[in-house]
Each structure stands twice: as C-alpha cells, then as structure tokens.
Design a protein around this motif. Structure first.
Motif, mmCIF file in Angstrom:
data_model
loop_
_atom_site.group_PDB
_atom_site.id
_atom_site.type_symbol
_atom_site.label_atom_id
_atom_site.label_comp_id
_atom_site.label_asym_id
_atom_site.label_seq_id
_atom_site.Cartn_x
_atom_site.Cartn_y
_atom_site.Cartn_z
ATOM 1 N N LEU A 202 0.839 -1.073 0.065
ATOM 2 C CA LEU A 202 -0.172 0.169 0.023
ATOM 3 C C LEU A 202 0.803 1.186 -0.098
ATOM 4 O O LEU A 202 0.540 2.328 -0.876
ATOM 5 C CB LEU A 202 -0.860 -0.018 1.258
ATOM 6 C CG LEU A 202 -2.170 -1.136 1.403
ATOM 7 C CD1 LEU A 202 -2.879 -0.885 2.495
ATOM 8 C CD2 LEU A 202 -2.964 -0.743 0.381
ATOM 9 N N VAL A 203 1.958 1.274 1.028
ATOM 10 C CA VAL A 203 2.823 2.646 1.069
ATOM 11 C C VAL A 203 3.514 2.728 -0.297
ATOM 12 O O VAL A 203 3.691 3.804 -0.791
ATOM 13 C CB VAL A 203 3.753 2.265 2.260
ATOM 14 C CG1 VAL A 203 4.619 3.491 2.263
ATOM 15 C CG2 VAL A 203 2.874 2.444 3.523
ATOM 16 N N LEU A 204 4.007 1.514 -0.929
ATOM 17 C CA LEU A 204 4.792 1.684 -2.079
ATOM 18 C C LEU A 204 4.004 2.050 -3.270
ATOM 19 O O LEU A 204 4.195 2.988 -3.993
ATOM 20 C CB LEU A 204 5.306 0.312 -2.333
ATOM 21 C CG LEU A 204 6.510 -0.214 -1.485
ATOM 22 C CD1 LEU A 204 7.020 -1.400 -1.785
ATOM 23 C CD2 LEU A 204 7.677 0.864 -1.618
ATOM 24 N N MET A 205 2.648 1.678 -3.411
ATOM 25 C CA MET A 205 1.892 2.256 -4.486
ATOM 26 C C MET A 205 1.646 3.741 -4.151
ATOM 27 O O MET A 205 1.307 4.435 -5.323
ATOM 28 C CB MET A 205 0.548 1.268 -4.449
ATOM 29 C CG MET A 205 0.637 -0.238 -4.749
ATOM 30 S SD MET A 205 -0.965 -1.045 -4.894
ATOM 31 C CE MET A 205 -1.760 -0.116 -6.195
ATOM 32 N N ARG A 217 11.720 4.828 -3.229
ATOM 33 C CA ARG A 217 12.452 5.187 -2.097
ATOM 34 C C ARG A 217 11.728 5.700 -0.797
ATOM 35 O O ARG A 217 11.688 5.563 0.347
ATOM 36 C CB ARG A 217 13.543 5.890 -2.371
ATOM 37 C CG ARG A 217 14.721 6.101 -1.315
ATOM 38 C CD ARG A 217 15.739 7.217 -1.705
ATOM 39 N NE ARG A 217 16.326 6.491 -2.870
ATOM 40 C CZ ARG A 217 17.396 7.077 -3.674
ATOM 41 N NH1 ARG A 217 17.663 8.453 -3.324
ATOM 42 N NH2 ARG A 217 17.890 6.704 -4.766
ATOM 43 N N TYR A 218 10.898 6.607 -1.164
ATOM 44 C CA TYR A 218 9.962 7.457 -0.437
ATOM 45 C C TYR A 218 8.916 6.381 0.171
ATOM 46 O O TYR A 218 8.714 6.398 1.559
ATOM 47 C CB TYR A 218 9.041 8.390 -1.091
ATOM 48 C CG TYR A 218 8.144 9.044 -0.030
ATOM 49 C CD1 TYR A 218 8.516 9.836 0.899
ATOM 50 C CD2 TYR A 218 6.691 9.149 0.066
ATOM 51 C CE1 TYR A 218 7.804 10.787 1.836
ATOM 52 C CE2 TYR A 218 6.038 9.876 0.807
ATOM 53 C CZ TYR A 218 6.470 10.686 1.564
ATOM 54 O OH TYR A 218 5.656 11.428 2.457
ATOM 55 N N GLY A 219 8.439 5.338 -0.330
ATOM 56 C CA GLY A 219 7.632 4.302 0.211
ATOM 57 C C GLY A 219 8.498 3.193 1.261
ATOM 58 O O GLY A 219 8.193 2.709 2.264
ATOM 59 N N LEU A 220 9.686 2.896 0.612
ATOM 60 C CA LEU A 220 10.731 1.944 1.269
ATOM 61 C C LEU A 220 11.136 2.556 2.786
ATOM 62 O O LEU A 220 11.443 1.786 3.471
ATOM 63 C CB LEU A 220 11.747 1.653 0.568
ATOM 64 C CG LEU A 220 11.546 0.730 -0.788
ATOM 65 C CD1 LEU A 220 12.820 0.486 -1.518
ATOM 66 C CD2 LEU A 220 11.024 -0.557 -0.262
ATOM 67 N N ALA A 221 11.106 4.000 2.798
ATOM 68 C CA ALA A 221 11.588 4.433 3.979
ATOM 69 C C ALA A 221 10.572 3.998 5.136
ATOM 70 O O ALA A 221 11.018 4.152 6.313
ATOM 71 C CB ALA A 221 11.692 6.019 3.885
ATOM 72 N N ALA A 222 9.230 3.769 4.663
ATOM 73 C CA ALA A 222 8.173 3.318 5.830
ATOM 74 C C ALA A 222 8.126 1.801 5.813
ATOM 75 O O ALA A 222 7.078 1.346 6.569
ATOM 76 C CB ALA A 222 6.994 4.079 5.524
ATOM 77 N N ALA A 223 8.829 0.935 5.366
ATOM 78 C CA ALA A 223 8.839 -0.197 5.449
ATOM 79 C C ALA A 223 9.047 -0.958 6.973
ATOM 80 O O ALA A 223 8.092 -1.854 7.009
ATOM 81 C CB ALA A 223 9.825 -1.028 4.680
ATOM 82 N N PRO A 224 9.900 -0.586 7.619
ATOM 83 C CA PRO A 224 9.614 -0.998 9.068
ATOM 84 C C PRO A 224 8.279 -0.844 9.733
ATOM 85 O O PRO A 224 7.928 -2.030 10.373
ATOM 86 C CB PRO A 224 10.836 -0.211 9.808
ATOM 87 C CG PRO A 224 11.701 0.067 8.767
ATOM 88 C CD PRO A 224 10.853 0.356 7.664
ATOM 89 N N PHE A 225 7.646 0.504 9.675
ATOM 90 C CA PHE A 225 6.277 0.707 10.312
ATOM 91 C C PHE A 225 5.245 -0.084 9.550
ATOM 92 O O PHE A 225 4.438 -0.621 10.137
ATOM 93 C CB PHE A 225 6.111 1.917 10.038
ATOM 94 C CG PHE A 225 4.764 2.443 10.820
ATOM 95 C CD1 PHE A 225 4.855 2.509 12.159
ATOM 96 C CD2 PHE A 225 3.689 2.778 10.297
ATOM 97 C CE1 PHE A 225 3.680 2.775 12.910
ATOM 98 C CE2 PHE A 225 2.503 3.051 10.801
ATOM 99 C CZ PHE A 225 2.551 3.218 11.997
#
Length: 544
Positions: A202-205, A217-225
């Motif tokens: 969802l975040v990556l899309m 990259r902007y989405g991957l920054a939120a990967a841990p959360f």
C-alpha cells in the motif's frame, strides 16, 4: 465443451476486462454492453430459457437495491459529518497522531478497513475508508485503489466469519467444524507470510503513483512501520483463529493491530523519518479555517461556534462499527430481531430462484440511523440535512446503471446450470476445463479460481460456496491436502475482492469517481496477482 460454449462461459470475464480495462469505457457503458452480450449468448448458445434469464435478472436487481442502500447510507453519513465540520476534526486528529500520510494510510487503509471487514464486510469497508482518506488529503483515485487493495486479507473471516461458516461450510460437502478450523488456520498461517506485506505494498503504491515524491524510495522508508502493522494484524488473527475459531480473527486482529500501530505512531517507533507533526494550535486553526471555507462553499449555511471534540467527531463511526458487530453476533438477540423483518420473493417467475431481503439488517440501515443521530447531535438544520440527502442522491445516480447491469449479469452466470443442454453452471464449466489440463499445477491455480469467484460473484462467501466442492475434488485428483487447497481458495477469494466490479463501482461512487472503474482495476490487478502467486509459493514451500 465447444468453442462457442467456452466463449459464452468466459464472456462475462472477457467483456468486462476488454471494455473496462482495455477500452477504458466507464462502467455505466461497459456493464450494460457486457450484460447484453452475455444474455444473448446465454440464450442462444447455453440455451437458458427466457424465464430463467428473466428470473436471474430480477434477482440481481433486488440485490442491486440492497447494495445501493448500503452506498447511499454511507454517503449520507459522510455528508452529515462533512457539513457539521466533524470530518475536518477527524482529519486534524490523524494529523496530530502523525502528519505522515504513509502512517495514516497504514492505520486507516489497512487496520481500520480490516476491522470494518470483520464487522460487516460486503463492501462496507471501502465505503467508509475511502472518504476518510480523501478527507486526509489523498486523491479520490488513490483513496479507492488503496482501500480496495487493503480490503483483502481480512476478507478471509469477513462479516464475523461468514466466508468460512457459510461459504465453506455449505460449499464443501461433509466438512466438519474441526476441519473448518484447520482450513482457517492454514489460510491465516499462509497469510502471516503473504498478507503481512500488504501494508508495505500500500505504501509503495501510494509513494510511486499517488504522491508528489513519486518514487519507490519514499515508500521503502516506511517499510519497518508497514511490516510492523502487517504482523500486528496477522499474528493476533492467527492466535484468535486458534483459540476462538473463524468468527473473530479479523475484528480482534484489527483491533489489536490498531492498538499496537497507533501506539507506535504516537511514540514514533519505527515510523519513517522525519515524522512530521503539526502544533495543536495549527490544528485548531486548520479546523476553523476548514469550517469557514465549508460554510462559504456549501449552499446551506454552516455555523459551528467552537471546534468539535475529537471523540465526538469519531463517535459516530465508532457507533457504526459497534452496531455492526453487535447485530452480527448470533449469540446476541439483535441479529434475530433485525432478520425477523424479511421480504422474500420465492419461485421468481415460476423458477427455483428465490431472493430475500432483511432491510433492517443491511449495513445501509445502520449508516442511515447513525447519520440521523449525527444530524441531531450536531444540530444540523432541516435544510442542511436535506442538502446531505440531495448531494448523496446525485452522487449515487451514476452507480445505479453500472450496478443494475453488473449484478444481473453475475446472477445469469451463476444460475446458468438450468439449461436445455444439461450443461453445468458456467463458472463450474470453466473450472472443469482448467482441471482437465492443469491439475498438475493446481497449487498455483487454486487461488486464481478463488479470485475468479470473487470477481464474478462480488463476494468471497459466494466464491467459497461456488468453488468449494470443486476445489475439494481437485485436491483429491491432484493428490494434494484438501485443507491446503481450500485454504488457497479462501486466500484467492480475498485477492479477488480487490478487482470485483461491484466493489469497485461502490467504492468509486462514494467519492464521486464514477466513470474511472477500469482505471481503478488496472491498479488493483497487480496486487491481486501478487497475493495469489505469493500464497501459492508459500503453500508449496512450507505447507504441502
């Protein structure tokens, strides 16, 4: 099966995909054309009788009325909360928790949607979540696409376990309660490795297609959360399935996940950096500014003397969720009371088809009741309430044509087993054709069959009903564990929920996005395929 019979059976799928996705026609044009083509072929090639076709269409139109009532109620509640200024307060509250839209998306799009799916299902989650995301600043297209993708994993046990307790229990001959729990455990066990990644998807899309940054990259920054929130749902859902059975994994799993994820957002644990915040004074100012602008743009004057308390703004959505849960638990008397008022149309046009509607049990009635209560609490005038109803009706009109064609087409497809050639129902004929040539690869295909059922029927429950016995037979023929294949049927049915035309039209209508249904499906098709393929891979590697 002859070539023409194959084309007839596959036409509801081909025509929808070609007209909606490839030709990019709006649903109000594509669906009537699909209905016309499918009806003609069903009559001439499948040799369904005119009365059977007419009865299937009539049954479909009754179902359409129930869907429209749900959508209308959701829109009215949204309009009431918007006119009162409560929606602006909700938006400000999320901004106070975290101004980062990636965090907001995970909390609302993933966990709040999961809770609503477990409580009510049947299109309710997207109808509520999409407007909330729009209020937070997401574009209408992003809100609908992301809400549909999110409304998948929780569908396994949506509407208080209905896909398992009704879909599989009635669709698989001889299945026992213990076997149902084992199937459910296998499904959620696979989902720990598959659905836990959905918040990241969802975040990556969002980051790649719907925000200003437009990069992965902007989405991957939120990967841990995002991964934390995925596991915060799937792990508790597995525990609930183990201890309590298939009724409450989605409801309790989402509630536990909300508690964990909101706490992590509040204390900035694993949140993407920088975690932007908005001063409280700025939030209050934004609420007042929004209310002032709203009063100027609406045809009815809005007067809010002071900012609404956050708990009061959220109260009505909380009441909706609470009422949906209370009225769907069989152990409580409310479900029986509401279902006691039941309108039935038996033996439609002399056929074996029957349809029934319990109007007070429909989620739309809950929405409407809470909307009227909200109008009283916020002291909206008659003019304002009338304006909310008028705007809701205008937004609903484009969906009427699309749904009035899509649902009858589905019912023709499902009831095509009554014909002069003694052919099976079209979906079973397609599945049998696939089984004839592809049984050696059935672990890879089982989820796609489940997705096909949801795409056609508009419901994971109907998909399980339609293909449960077929999947059981295919498991025996392919020498595969029946519990594993049926679990993949459940997961495929979840994935199909992302691209189901009925759900797409309903979600789009709530945010006034009519005419862009094909565009929505082009976005949701790839996450659906990921879900099916990933479930098959995990099943092959860890569960066979």
């Amino acid at each position: 099966m002859t070539l023409w019979q194959f084309l007839t059976a596959a036409m509801p799928l081909f025509s929808v995909f070609i007209l909606l996705v490839l030709c990019r026609l709006p649903a109000r044009q594509a669906m009537p054309l699909s209905l016309l083509i499918s009806t003609v072929l069903a009559y001439w090639v499948w040799q369904m009788s005119f009365l059977q076709l007419a009865a299937a269409v009539a049954e479909g139109l009754v179902i359409v009325a129930t869907i429209l009532w749900i959508i209308f109620g959701a829109i009215v509640l949204l309009k009431v909360l918007t006119l009162s200024g409560a929606m602006a307060v909700i938006k400000a509250g999320f901004s106070q928790l975290s101004a980062d839209k990636r965090v907001q998306l995970v909390i609302i799009g993933w966990l709040f949607v999961g809770f609503l799916e477990g409580a009510a299902g049947f299109g309710t989650p997207a109808a509520i979540a999409a407007p909330l995301l729009v209020a937070l600043g997401f574009s209408p297209l992003a809100a609908v696409v992301l809400a549909l993708v999110a409304d998948s994993a929780a569908v396994s046990f949506g509407a208080v376990g209905t896909p398992v307790l009704v879909g599989l229990a009635q669709g698989v001959p001889g299945v026992t309660a213990i076997e149902l729990q084992q199937i459910a455990l296998t499904a959620i066990g696979i989902d720990i490795f598959v659905a836990s990644w959905l918040p990241l998807i969802l975040v990556l899309m969002y980051s790649r297609f719907f925000c200003e940054q437009a990069n992965w990259r902007y989405g991957l920054a939120a990967a841990p959360f995002a991964i934390l929130s995925g596991l915060a749902f799937t792990l508790p859902a597995y525990a609930v399935t183990w201890w309590l059975g298939p009724e409450f994994p989605s409801v309790l799993g989402a509630l536990i996940g909300l508690a964990i994820t909101c706490s992590a957002a509040h204390f900035q644990i694993l949140t993407p950096k920088p975690a932007l915040t908005i001063p409280v004074g700025a939030i209050d100012l934004s609420i007042q500014t929004h209310q002032s602008q709203l009063a100027q743009t609406q045809s009815v004057h809005i007067s809010v003397p002071k900012p609404i308390a956050l708990w009061k703004a959220w109260l009505h959505y909380v009441v909706v969720a609470l009422l949906l849960v209370l009225t769907r638990v069989s152990e409580l008397p409310f479900k029986a009371w509401l279902q006691g008022v039941n309108w039935q149309w038996q033996a439609i046009f002399g056929t074996e088809l029957t349809v029934s509607v319990a109007p007070f049990y429909l989620p739309g009635s809950v929405f409407m009741l809470v909307a009227l209560l909200a109008a009283l609490v916020f002291r909206l005038s008659r003019g304002q309430l009338g304006n909310a109803f008028k705007q809701s009706g205008i937004m609903l009109l484009p969906s009427c044509i699309a749904l009035a064609a899509a649902v009858p087409m589905v019912r023709i497809f499902l009831h095509s087993d009554v014909n002069a050639l003694d052919l099976p129902a079209m979906p079973l004929a397609l599945a049998a054709l696939a089984a004839e040539y592809l049984s050696d690869s059935w672990l890879a295909l089982a989820p796609l069959v489940g997705a096909l059922g949801s795409f056609i029927a508009g419901s994971a429950t109907f998909s399980n009903l339609m293909f449960g016995s077929f999947q059981q037979a295919m498991a025996q023929e392919a020498d595969l564990p029946a519990n594993l294949v049926l679990a993949l049927q459940m997961l495929g049915a979840n994935a199909g929920n992302m691209i189901c035309v009925v759900n797409v039209v309903a979600a789009a209508s709530v945010v006034n996005l009519n005419g862009r249904e094909g565009e929505i499906i082009r976005y949701t098709l790839w996450p659906m395929l990921f879900y099916c393929v990933a479930a098959s891979v995990v099943a092959w590697m860890l569960f066979r």
